[in-house]
Design an enzyme around this catalytic site. Structure first.
Site, mmCIF file in Angstrom:
data_model
loop_
_atom_site.group_PDB
_atom_site.id
_atom_site.type_symbol
_atom_site.label_atom_id
_atom_site.label_comp_id
_atom_site.label_asym_id
_atom_site.label_seq_id
_atom_site.Cartn_x
_atom_site.Cartn_y
_atom_site.Cartn_z
ATOM 1 N N ASN A 32 48.549 4.741 8.837
ATOM 2 C CA ASN A 32 48.409 3.352 8.411
ATOM 3 C C ASN A 32 47.903 3.376 6.986
ATOM 4 O O ASN A 32 46.895 4.015 6.699
ATOM 5 C CB ASN A 32 47.416 2.611 9.319
ATOM 6 C CG ASN A 32 47.043 1.231 8.794
ATOM 7 O OD1 ASN A 32 45.928 0.777 8.963
ATOM 8 N ND2 ASN A 32 47.971 0.551 8.154
ATOM 9 N N GLY A 33 48.613 2.663 6.119
ATOM 10 C CA GLY A 33 48.242 2.649 4.711
ATOM 11 C C GLY A 33 49.468 2.906 3.875
ATOM 12 O O GLY A 33 50.595 2.899 4.399
ATOM 13 N N TYR A 79 42.468 -11.852 6.934
ATOM 14 C CA TYR A 79 43.688 -12.143 7.673
ATOM 15 C C TYR A 79 44.140 -11.067 8.631
ATOM 16 O O TYR A 79 44.562 -11.348 9.746
ATOM 17 C CB TYR A 79 44.841 -12.404 6.681
ATOM 18 C CG TYR A 79 46.193 -12.505 7.345
ATOM 19 C CD1 TYR A 79 46.609 -13.687 7.954
ATOM 20 C CD2 TYR A 79 47.057 -11.408 7.391
ATOM 21 C CE1 TYR A 79 47.842 -13.773 8.592
ATOM 22 C CE2 TYR A 79 48.294 -11.497 8.025
ATOM 23 C CZ TYR A 79 48.675 -12.672 8.619
ATOM 24 O OH TYR A 79 49.883 -12.759 9.249
ATOM 25 N N CYS A 113 50.558 -1.159 9.447
ATOM 26 C CA CYS A 113 50.716 -0.336 10.651
ATOM 27 C C CYS A 113 49.432 -0.281 11.461
ATOM 28 O O CYS A 113 48.351 -0.595 10.976
ATOM 29 C CB CYS A 113 51.061 1.104 10.286
ATOM 30 S SG CYS A 113 52.571 1.256 9.351
HETATM 31 P P1 AMP Z 1 53.281 -18.121 2.447
HETATM 32 O O1 AMP Z 1 53.985 -19.060 3.358
HETATM 33 O O2 AMP Z 1 54.233 -17.145 1.808
HETATM 34 O O3 AMP Z 1 52.402 -18.778 1.444
HETATM 35 O O4 AMP Z 1 52.332 -17.190 3.344
HETATM 36 C C1 AMP Z 1 51.070 -17.654 3.725
HETATM 37 C C2 AMP Z 1 50.894 -17.501 5.207
HETATM 38 O O5 AMP Z 1 51.257 -16.193 5.625
HETATM 39 C C3 AMP Z 1 49.466 -17.725 5.593
HETATM 40 O O6 AMP Z 1 49.449 -18.719 6.599
HETATM 41 C C4 AMP Z 1 48.959 -16.395 6.132
HETATM 42 O O7 AMP Z 1 48.330 -16.594 7.378
HETATM 43 C C5 AMP Z 1 50.186 -15.543 6.281
HETATM 44 N N1 AMP Z 1 50.048 -14.221 5.612
HETATM 45 C C6 AMP Z 1 49.342 -13.892 4.540
HETATM 46 N N2 AMP Z 1 49.497 -12.589 4.217
HETATM 47 C C7 AMP Z 1 50.334 -12.072 5.127
HETATM 48 C C8 AMP Z 1 50.887 -10.774 5.366
HETATM 49 N N3 AMP Z 1 50.607 -9.751 4.577
HETATM 50 N N4 AMP Z 1 51.714 -10.612 6.423
HETATM 51 C C9 AMP Z 1 52.013 -11.637 7.222
HETATM 52 N N5 AMP Z 1 51.534 -12.891 7.048
HETATM 53 C C10 AMP Z 1 50.702 -13.117 6.022
#
Ligand code: AMP
Length: 502
Positions: free
Chosen positions: A135-136, A275, A34
């Site tokens: 947020n959290g 990220y 959030c």
């Molecule tokens: P995956 O395809 O499941 O391995 O997700 C990895 C990708 O999702 C990476 O390119 C990250 O940039 C992105 N990512 C990692 N953590 C999150 C998150 N909590 N929410 C949304 N995207 C994420």
């Protein structure tokens, strides 16, 4: 702003507007990502909050809401969908007059996406109205909720934030600030809060400061925001970070700071840097963009491989790839072109959609790839879906070799403090070695930054296990706040779901 006499006339909340709940993937998990934003002492606070929430849109895309206080009553507008879908029209903003406002954008992992969970939450108390957004993620909210329900509290939502509202309601303290403190002393978990009463704007950050919260100034007005990039968008000056465990109270007399919690060592979430936060934000005094470049450089020092070009997985892999390419002296190329009109793939809640999503989102720039040895840089591997599809596209495009470098350590544990992650068993790194993941996603080589390398990029000599500076539980399993609900088992299924249409 309102004086104490107004507290005797409980205000009404008006102007609720809604969008239908169209998300078919609801279940009852409550982990949230959030963004929060608040303004005090400005003639057009709702417009500023809407702009601020736009800048925080990356923190949550499923719902948005704003509550204002105009000196006599509160006004609210909340809806499912993105900020722009709910707050682009002048009409909506005009229905939110006031001198102070708070707002929220929310993404509930697979949590209930019902309107009843859309924040800010609002309630009438003995002392008057209070709107709150969070947020959290609280780690003992089910536990507290069960106790409160037994004592007669009637919950309106399945959001963990509502527990705070009921704890404020049942507190025996006289003043709203003390009641909020009383409530927060009972909760465990991560929280950066913005709350609005008839008299003041309140901002609080949990004692470990897991989630960010900053304070800004726009002329005479005060601003609270999850990230500094949201201050930039409204032309506000960054004043300072709200400190871990600090409560900020802003009213007609100015700003006061209280430190009501026992001091603890701060443990801001390291994933905010890797990220989650926007690269143009400064989180706790550290530039997110610069950090990502330093992690990329560190990654190149740790695990470089002979290749022709370095390619980022856009957008979040870009700064790390710039740092990597600069460190190893290879050309940085845009080998993947991103379609900016589709959302983040990871947040699509079924595998089918997620698979489709990766293709919709990324296309390989064939002219740059054919015959080349490629180093792909991404920030994380979660389920591996993104990497697998991208590697497949590179093979199709005729890449001679595909190497993958990841600017985080392997994500082996779920987050319980507010970043949406799948259950542990769905995290590739929870049950596969690096070699197995490499095979699974089809790369010639794979390396993740080491945890010490990550800390070096953050300016530490290494990760001191006795006193780590960050929350890095998703990589180490070292959870700094007790996981009361998680350890008690699957209590979450006790919540009933409600589908609501407007
Ligand atoms: P995956 O395809 O499941 O391995 O997700 C990895 C990708 O999702 C990476 O390119 C990250 O940039 C992105 N990512 C990692 N953590 C999150 C998150 N909590 N929410 C949304 N995207 C994420």
């Amino acid at each position: 702003m309102a004086d104490a006499t107004q507290a005797r006339n409980p205000p009404h909340i008006i102007g609720e507007d809604t969008m239908a709940n169209t998300n078919p993937f609801d279940d009852d998990r409550l982990h949230e990502e959030c963004g929060v934003f608040g303004v005090y002492g400005h003639a057009e606070p709702a417009a500023l909050v809407a702009l601020g929430l736009h800048a925080l849109q990356h923190r949550g895309q499923q719902a948005a809401g704003i509550v204002t206080w105009d000196g006599e009553q509160f006004h609210a507008h909340r809806g499912l969908g993105q900020v722009g879908e709910n707050f682009s029209s002048r009409e909506v903003i005009q229905r939110l007059p006031g001198l102070a406002a708070i707002g929220h954008c929310r993404y509930a992992t697979t949590g209930e996406v019902a309107l009843r969970n859309v924040q800010p939450l609002f309630a009438d108390f003995e002392f008057g109205g209070l709107a709150i957004c969070h947020n959290g993620n609280l780690t003992n909210s089910y536990h507290l909720r069960r106790q409160l329900v037994r004592r007669g509290s009637l919950f309106q939502s399945t959001s963990d934030t509502e527990v705070i509202v009921h704890l404020i309601a049942t507190s025996l303290k006289d003043h709203v600030e003390d009641r909020v403190i009383d409530a927060l002393r009972q909760v465990e978990g991560a929280y950066s809060l913005a709350a609005l009463t008839q008299n003041c704007l309140i901002g609080v950050r949990d004692p470990l400061g897991v989630r960010p919260l900053v304070l800004g100034r726009l002329g005479e007005a005060w601003v609270l925001a999850s990230e500094s990039c949201a201050l930039d968008i409204i032309g506000a000056d960054f004043e300072r970070d709200v400190e871990p465990g600090e409560m900020i109270i802003i009213d007609g007399n100015g700003l006061r700071s209280r430190k009501p919690f026992d001091p603890e060592r701060k443990r801001i979430c390291v994933f905010e840097y890797i990220y989650f936060s926007r690269p143009d934000s400064i989180v706790d005094g550290i530039s997110v963009y610069e950090t990502r470049k330093r992690i990329g450089a560190e990654l190149a020092r740790e695990s470089h491989v002979m290749a022709d070009i370095v390619i980022p997985v856009p957008d979040s892999g870009v700064p790390a790839a710039i740092g990597y390419a600069a460190e190893c002296g290879l050309p940085f190329e845009l080998g993947i072109i991103r379609n900016h009109y589709v959302g983040r793939t990871f947040i699509e809640p079924t595998d089918q959609i997620r698979h489709l999503g990766v293709k919709l989102k990324h296309n390989v720039n064939k002219a740059e790839i054919a015959g080349k040895r490629v180093i792909l840089v991404d920030d994380s591997i979660v389920r591996g879906t993104t990497s697998m599809k991208i590697v497949e596209m590179f093979r199709h495009a005729g890449a001679a070799e595909v190497h993958m470098r990841i600017s985080s350590p392997p994500t082996s544990h779920s987050c319980f403090y507010g970043i949406a992650t799948p259950e542990r068993q769905d995290l590739l790194a929870s049950h596969m070695t690096v070699e197995e993941i490499a095979k699974h996603i089809g790369v010639d080589s794979l390396a993740f930054i080491s945890i010490d390398g990550l800390y070096r990029a953050m300016g530490e000599a290494w990760r001191d296990p006795a006193k780590p500076r960050f929350c890095d539980a998703c990589f180490t399993g070292d959870y700094p706040i007790p996981l009361v609900d998680h350890e008690a088992g699957k209590v979450s299924t006790q919540l009933s779901l409600l589908t609501e249409t407007a």
